[in-house]
Design a protein around this motif. Sequence first.
Motif, PDB file in Angstrom:
ATOM      1  N   ASP A  41      10.025  10.294  13.329  1.00 53.75           N
ATOM      2  CA  ASP A  41      10.707   9.296  12.784  1.00 53.75           C
ATOM      3  C   ASP A  41      11.463   8.483  13.627  1.00 53.75           C
ATOM      4  OD1 ASP A  41      11.958   7.709  11.234  1.00 53.75           O
ATOM      5  OD2 ASP A  41      13.613   8.638  10.492  1.00 53.75           O
ATOM      6  N   THR A  42      10.342   7.588  14.430  1.00 54.12           N
ATOM      7  CA  THR A  42      10.745   6.538  15.201  1.00 54.12           C
ATOM      8  C   THR A  42      11.277   5.450  14.703  1.00 54.12           C
ATOM      9  OG1 THR A  42       8.412   5.825  15.491  1.00 54.12           O
ATOM     10  CG2 THR A  42       9.430   7.546  17.211  1.00 54.12           C
ATOM     11  N   LEU A  43      11.073   5.393  13.064  1.00 55.31           N
ATOM     12  CA  LEU A  43      11.274   4.021  12.533  1.00 55.31           C
ATOM     13  C   LEU A  43      12.552   3.989  11.800  1.00 55.31           C
ATOM     14  CD1 LEU A  43       8.204   3.690  10.827  1.00 55.31           C
ATOM     15  CD2 LEU A  43       8.750   2.419  12.757  1.00 55.31           C
ATOM     16  N   PHE A  53       4.557  13.158 -11.043  1.00 61.53           N
ATOM     17  CA  PHE A  53       5.198  12.509  -9.933  1.00 61.53           C
ATOM     18  C   PHE A  53       6.164  13.287  -9.168  1.00 61.53           C
ATOM     19  CE2 PHE A  53       3.541   9.126 -12.477  1.00 61.53           C
ATOM     20  CZ  PHE A  53       2.559   8.461 -11.706  1.00 61.53           C
ATOM     21  N   SER A  54       5.978  13.533  -7.847  1.00 62.22           N
ATOM     22  CA  SER A  54       6.908  14.037  -7.000  1.00 62.22           C
ATOM     23  C   SER A  54       8.343  13.504  -7.127  1.00 62.22           C
ATOM     24  CB  SER A  54       6.386  14.330  -5.398  1.00 62.22           C
ATOM     25  OG  SER A  54       4.938  14.892  -5.536  1.00 62.22           O
ATOM     26  N   ASP A  55       9.264  14.156  -6.674  1.00 60.28           N
ATOM     27  CA  ASP A  55      10.655  13.686  -6.671  1.00 60.28           C
ATOM     28  C   ASP A  55      11.021  12.423  -5.984  1.00 60.28           C
ATOM     29  OD1 ASP A  55      12.177  15.747  -8.262  1.00 60.28           O
ATOM     30  OD2 ASP A  55      12.365  17.002  -6.542  1.00 60.28           O
ATOM     31  N   HIS A  56      10.238  12.136  -4.810  1.00 56.84           N
ATOM     32  CA  HIS A  56      10.699  11.130  -4.023  1.00 56.84           C
ATOM     33  C   HIS A  56       9.517   9.973  -3.844  1.00 56.84           C
ATOM     34  CE1 HIS A  56      13.493  14.026  -2.945  1.00 56.84           C
ATOM     35  NE2 HIS A  56      14.400  13.147  -3.026  1.00 56.84           N
ATOM     36  N   MET A  57       9.683   8.724  -3.396  1.00 61.75           N
ATOM     37  CA  MET A  57       8.830   7.699  -3.007  1.00 61.75           C
ATOM     38  C   MET A  57       9.313   7.173  -1.813  1.00 61.75           C
ATOM     39  SD  MET A  57       9.304   4.988  -5.847  1.00 61.75           S
ATOM     40  CE  MET A  57      10.817   4.363  -6.463  1.00 61.75           C
ATOM     41  N   GLU A  61       0.566   1.244  11.558  1.00 59.07           N
ATOM     42  CA  GLU A  61      -0.088   2.722  11.514  1.00 59.07           C
ATOM     43  C   GLU A  61       1.287   3.577  11.541  1.00 59.07           C
ATOM     44  OE1 GLU A  61      -2.965   3.903  14.184  1.00 59.07           O
ATOM     45  OE2 GLU A  61      -2.073   6.090  14.327  1.00 59.07           O
ATOM     46  N   ASP A  62       2.090   3.308  12.184  1.00 54.80           N
ATOM     47  CA  ASP A  62       3.510   4.224  12.359  1.00 54.80           C
ATOM     48  C   ASP A  62       4.153   4.113  10.920  1.00 54.80           C
ATOM     49  OD1 ASP A  62       4.475   1.735  12.835  1.00 54.80           O
ATOM     50  OD2 ASP A  62       5.656   2.339  14.653  1.00 54.80           O
ATOM     51  N   LEU A  63       4.584   2.958  10.452  1.00 57.22           N
ATOM     52  CA  LEU A  63       4.923   2.775   9.076  1.00 57.22           C
ATOM     53  C   LEU A  63       4.095   3.515   7.931  1.00 57.22           C
ATOM     54  CD1 LEU A  63       6.470  -0.492   7.928  1.00 57.22           C
ATOM     55  CD2 LEU A  63       5.346   0.964   6.063  1.00 57.22           C
ATOM     56  N   PHE A  64       2.853   3.420   8.037  1.00 57.73           N
ATOM     57  CA  PHE A  64       1.942   4.283   6.807  1.00 57.73           C
ATOM     58  C   PHE A  64       2.095   5.616   7.112  1.00 57.73           C
ATOM     59  CE2 PHE A  64      -2.024   5.375   5.062  1.00 57.73           C
ATOM     60  CZ  PHE A  64      -2.321   4.733   4.222  1.00 57.73           C
ATOM     61  N   MET A  65       1.819   6.156   8.399  1.00 52.07           N
ATOM     62  CA  MET A  65       1.741   7.611   8.636  1.00 52.07           C
ATOM     63  C   MET A  65       3.194   8.076   8.620  1.00 52.07           C
ATOM     64  SD  MET A  65      -1.350   8.252   8.694  1.00 52.07           S
ATOM     65  CE  MET A  65      -1.235   9.890   8.781  1.00 52.07           C
ATOM     66  N   GLN A  66       4.034   7.512   8.978  1.00 50.21           N
ATOM     67  CA  GLN A  66       5.428   8.319   9.199  1.00 50.21           C
ATOM     68  C   GLN A  66       5.865   8.105   7.765  1.00 50.21           C
ATOM     69  OE1 GLN A  66       8.208   7.231  12.240  1.00 50.21           O
ATOM     70  NE2 GLN A  66       6.539   6.696  13.485  1.00 50.21           N
ATOM     71  N   GLN A  72       6.586  11.933   6.241  1.00 48.65           N
ATOM     72  CA  GLN A  72       7.845  12.104   6.033  1.00 48.65           C
ATOM     73  C   GLN A  72       8.192  12.545   4.745  1.00 48.65           C
ATOM     74  OE1 GLN A  72      11.564  10.475   7.654  1.00 48.65           O
ATOM     75  NE2 GLN A  72      10.195   9.572   9.325  1.00 48.65           N
ATOM     76  N   LEU A  73       7.517  11.838   3.679  1.00 49.59           N
ATOM     77  CA  LEU A  73       7.682  12.036   2.459  1.00 49.59           C
ATOM     78  C   LEU A  73       7.054  13.213   1.862  1.00 49.59           C
ATOM     79  CD1 LEU A  73       8.201  10.538  -0.529  1.00 49.59           C
ATOM     80  CD2 LEU A  73       5.717   9.679  -0.562  1.00 49.59           C
ATOM     81  N   ILE A  74       6.021  13.641   2.429  1.00 47.02           N
ATOM     82  CA  ILE A  74       5.310  14.915   1.960  1.00 47.02           C
ATOM     83  C   ILE A  74       6.113  16.156   2.338  1.00 47.02           C
ATOM     84  CG2 ILE A  74       3.332  15.998   2.234  1.00 47.02           C
ATOM     85  CD1 ILE A  74       1.814  13.766   2.112  1.00 47.02           C
ATOM     86  N   ALA A  75       6.772  15.774   3.740  1.00 47.00           N
ATOM     87  CA  ALA A  75       7.525  17.028   4.306  1.00 47.00           C
ATOM     88  C   ALA A  75       8.779  17.236   3.577  1.00 47.00           C
ATOM     89  CB  ALA A  75       8.089  16.670   5.586  1.00 47.00           C
ATOM     90  N   LEU A  76       9.362  16.226   2.941  1.00 43.24           N
ATOM     91  CA  LEU A  76      10.443  16.254   2.303  1.00 43.24           C
ATOM     92  C   LEU A  76      10.241  16.899   0.612  1.00 43.24           C
ATOM     93  CD1 LEU A  76      13.579  15.623   1.510  1.00 43.24           C
ATOM     94  CD2 LEU A  76      12.878  13.480   0.798  1.00 43.24           C
ATOM     95  N   ASP A  77       9.112  16.456   0.163  1.00 41.41           N
ATOM     96  CA  ASP A  77       8.594  16.853  -1.129  1.00 41.41           C
ATOM     97  C   ASP A  77       7.516  18.082  -1.005  1.00 41.41           C
ATOM     98  OD1 ASP A  77      10.202  15.451  -2.747  1.00 41.41           O
ATOM     99  OD2 ASP A  77       8.832  13.925  -2.878  1.00 41.41           O
ATOM    100  N   LYS A  78       7.533  18.895   0.093  1.00 39.24           N
ATOM    101  CA  LYS A  78       6.630  19.760   0.350  1.00 39.24           C
ATOM    102  C   LYS A  78       6.369  21.145  -0.786  1.00 39.24           C
ATOM    103  CE  LYS A  78       9.394  23.014   3.501  1.00 39.24           C
ATOM    104  NZ  LYS A  78      10.591  22.345   3.078  1.00 39.24           N
ATOM    105  N   ASN A  79       7.407  21.364  -1.402  1.00 43.22           N
ATOM    106  CA  ASN A  79       7.255  22.042  -2.484  1.00 43.22           C
ATOM    107  C   ASN A  79       6.505  21.828  -3.675  1.00 43.22           C
ATOM    108  OD1 ASN A  79       8.565  24.074  -1.210  1.00 43.22           O
ATOM    109  ND2 ASN A  79      10.516  23.435  -1.820  1.00 43.22           N
TER     110      ASN A  79
END
Length: 362
Positions: free
Chosen positions: A11-13, A39-43, A119-124, A128-135
């Motif tokens: 998360d450099t942003l 839908f997962s918990d976050h967006m 690219e950093d905005l799209f990928m981060q 980060q979203l998937i890491a948070l909602d990994k379950n």
Amino acid sequence: MLHKNQQIVIDTLNIKVNKTPASRLEQTDFSNLAFGRTFSDHMFVADFEDGEWKNLQIMPYGDLPFSPAMSALHYGQAIFEGIKAYKLQNGDISIFRPLKNYERFNISAERMSMPAVPEDLFMQGMTQLIALDKNWVPGNEGQSLYIRPVMFATDPVLGVHASETYKFIILTGPSGAYYSKPLRVKIETHYARAAEGGVGYAKTAGNYGRALLPTKQAQKEGFDQLIWTDARDHGYIEESGTMNVMFVIDDVLITPSTRDTILDGVTRKSILQLAQSWGVKVEERRVTVEEVVKAAKEGTLQEAFGAGTAATVAHIAQIGYESEIYTLPEPLSRKFSNKVSKALSDIRYGITADEFGWNYIL
Ligand SMILES: Cc1ncc(COP(=O)(O)O)c(C=O)c1O
């Protein structure tokens, strides 16, 4: 230790994270996942204002307020992507070739006069979203996490113009195994999905809206999907529904070459690469309706299938053209499409080695 393709979620942003106080995970039935409804918990949400992307945040998934004059609703500046993340056999989470979707997203943005997403905005934002909602990444056979980046124009102003403000959002949701029965498709000879000089190669909302009526009409005639042909004389094959289309004729894998009327599919690219690595003869070129119909009549059309993120490979059982129906060989007997479908699935779930470096592992 990191895998060869393992990425570090960075998360450099300084994305602001506002976690939901009430996860919906426990109430979600992972054995019964209808596509696009859970839908997962976050967006992830970002705003484009004053010529820059700002307000980067991960927030609880939910409704957003909008102006009835919002320009996307009136003038169609809206683009999106479809990507999948998989739980690997070893428990890691992997996104399939997301940088290809990132590139295509900005190709769509340029065509629709919308700002590029860095690219950093799209990928981060995504990682980060998937890491948070990994379950929320489901682990049963055939399941995946569907990822939907979308950008739309938000100027609350009428009058046709390129909007000065936009929202970029990434939503995700668990999706079930895709069981598709072999398709009956109709070669469309009246309506067109895309014309030269148009927006067929962009993943923009209107391309899907305009396809609904012709598809509905074909469904009334007993077909599942259309094979789109060129707008000028309907003599060339372009795509099948929302998939790229491929044929095996006389042991040669043949697919329409990409052009401005065709979406350049990530699945298509991956299948061609696998085929080439196996020594299969591949032809990417313009494909005429006439040659496909002739091969079907003569029995040299061994296989036909759609290729896309949703189904990976969707066998075509029958092709309708000018009131004739041509029945193709039994899908289970098809050598290439079954082999490539399994090979892609085995890479995506980490069952076989990812020789091409397609898995973006979190
Ligand atoms: C019109 C169209 N063609 C082809 C594809 C297949 O592309 P991909 O393999 O990147 O999912 C899609 C799906 O995204 C599509 O909507």
